[in-house]
Design a protein around this motif. Structure first.
Motif, short mmCIF file in Angstrom:
data_model
loop_
_atom_site.label_atom_id
_atom_site.label_comp_id
_atom_site.label_asym_id
_atom_site.label_seq_id
_atom_site.Cartn_x
_atom_site.Cartn_y
_atom_site.Cartn_z
N LYS A 199 1.20 9.49 1.14
CA LYS A 199 0.67 10.23 -0.02
C LYS A 199 1.13 9.60 -1.33
N GLU A 200 2.36 9.18 -1.38
CA GLU A 200 2.85 8.51 -2.59
C GLU A 200 2.06 7.22 -2.84
N LEU A 201 1.75 6.51 -1.78
CA LEU A 201 1.06 5.23 -1.93
C LEU A 201 -0.41 5.40 -2.34
N VAL A 202 -1.08 6.44 -1.86
CA VAL A 202 -2.52 6.59 -2.16
C VAL A 202 -2.77 7.29 -3.49
N ASN A 203 -1.72 7.82 -4.12
CA ASN A 203 -1.92 8.52 -5.38
C ASN A 203 -2.57 7.63 -6.43
#
Length: 407
Positions: A199-203
């Motif tokens: 989730k942090e990466l796709v933000n």
């Protein structure tokens, strides 16, 4: 005592929206298609036969809302003599047909932009994203990397996943990065940990959700997803009905995946359930003890995840009939000023090609002891529902939507 219940029949669209051609959904009509197949005997099996049997939903105006929305009555379903609700349909203003956008808009916050999505190529995810994910999550690699049906990709790659320890990563037409992994062999906690990393990466790609999809079983024929699904969702982009009610000292009870959809914002209590009937039980239990200024917000996910996406008309019809049969239990528990709302967040026509959501109008059915029977027509935004409930609770007007005078 002011209380309210929102029942989201996840994916129960009632006719293609005016802009459905922009999404390739011109002929979509989730409820209408199911009723048509039932009337034609195409949804018969050992558990159900004949036309769709939803007398309580019809009494609350679902059939009339369908006719107003699509111009076509439900085939084989008898219209009631009297409708005992404020009924109509709503037109989505958000730019996508995804779960968060639909729910946020019904809570007063339309999404005026399109979320990021992944292309229908294989691989579908950017190489840099996957490289970072593998490194930060300390993975031996991933499987999938494509658009897929969740149940089908688990069936085809589940055994390899168990052998290799590589999670199954896939997407759909929605703004989503999904990760399936075995609860025992991979570990549920491990799945949740790598999902948080993802989730942090796709933000930065403006992807709305990462969904952790745990499953059990040992072979392709025995794999099945569990109820421990977790949605990691971008927080709403503005103040919702839930935020406003909580800030005013009220209670917001999430039943099912509502808390995930709103990223925990505006929620005071969370209750889970394994399926639609367990969620209905949980909703009734919450209502028994609900005090003044309480909103019980329920998402009945099986309509979408089990039947809409899997293009299972028979299963969807059976689920509608089971849901309908339980509505009198809710009505009997409602007190004088209680208001209930039945609606949906998008469509997912089980007769339509593919496995994605469909761009449709949704029903707007307000009912309760003090709610008047009336046609409320075409609502120009899902936000009218949130604005109506804000008025019911005596809150300041939300930024979007027109309140409906329901009593």
């Amino acid at each position: 005592m002011k209380r309210a219940i929102i029942l989201v029949m996840d994916s129960l669209g009632i006719g293609a929206s005016e802009d459905a051609h922009m999404y390739g959904d011109e002929a979509a009509n989730t409820l209408g298609s199911i009723a048509t197949q039932c009337a034609a005997g195409l949804a018969d099996n050992v558990d159900r036969q004949g036309p769709l049997k939803i007398p309580n939903l019809m009494r609350l105006g679902l059939g009339a809302a369908q006719t107003a929305s699509s111009g076509e009555a439900l085939q084989g379903v008898n219209e009631p003599q009297l409708i005992k609700a404020s009924y109509g349909f709503a037109i989505e203003q958000s730019k996508d047909k995804d779960t968060p956008s639909g729910h946020w808009e019904m809570a007063g916050v339309p999404v005026p932009f399109k979320w990021g999505t992944f292309p229908k190529t294989q691989p579908c995810f950017p190489a840099e994203l996957i490289a970072q994910f593998i490194e930060q999550a300390d993975l031996p690699g991933i499987l999938g990397n494509c658009h897929a049906s969740g149940t089908e990709i688990i069936k085809s790659l589940g055994e390899e996943h168990i052998k290799t320890g590589k999670p199954i990563c896939y997407t759909s037409a929605d703004s989503v990065f999904q990760i399936a992994a075995h609860e025992r062999h991979f570990g549920l906690q491990r799945l949740l940990e790598i999902s948080a990393i993802a989730k942090e990466l796709v933000n930065e790609l403006n992807i709305t959700r990462v969904i952790a999809r745990p499953f059990v079983g040992e072979t392709a024929t025995t794999f099945q997803r569990t109820s421990n699904r977790k949605d990691l969702t971008t927080p709403p982009i503005d103040t919702t009905l839930l935020d406003a009610l909580k800030a005013a000292g009220g209670e917001v009870v999430s039943v099912g995946k509502i808390a995930d959809i709103f990223a925990g914002r505006g929620i005071t209590q969370c209750v889970k359930g394994n399926d639609n009937m367990a969620l209905f039980d949980a909703m009734l239990d919450c209502l028994k003890t609900a005090e003044d200024n309480t909103l019980v917000f329920v998402n009945f996910v099986d309509f979408d995840s089990h039947f809409g996406h899997r293009r299972d008309v028979i299963g969807y019809a059976k689920a509608l009939e089971a849901f309908d049969a339980r509505l009198p239990e809710l009505e009997q528990m409602m007190q004088g000023d209680d208001v209930a709302l039945i609606t949906a967040d998008h469509g997912c026509d089980p007769t339509f090609p593919g496995s994605d959501h469909t761009r449709e109008h949704v029903p707007v059915l307000f009912f309760g002891p003090s709610v008047k029977a009336q046609l409320v027509g075409a609502r120009q935004s899902f936000a009218d529902m949130g604005q109506t409930l804000a008025s019911h609770f005596g809150l300041a007007a939300l930024k979007h939507g027109q309140a409906i005078k329901i009593n």
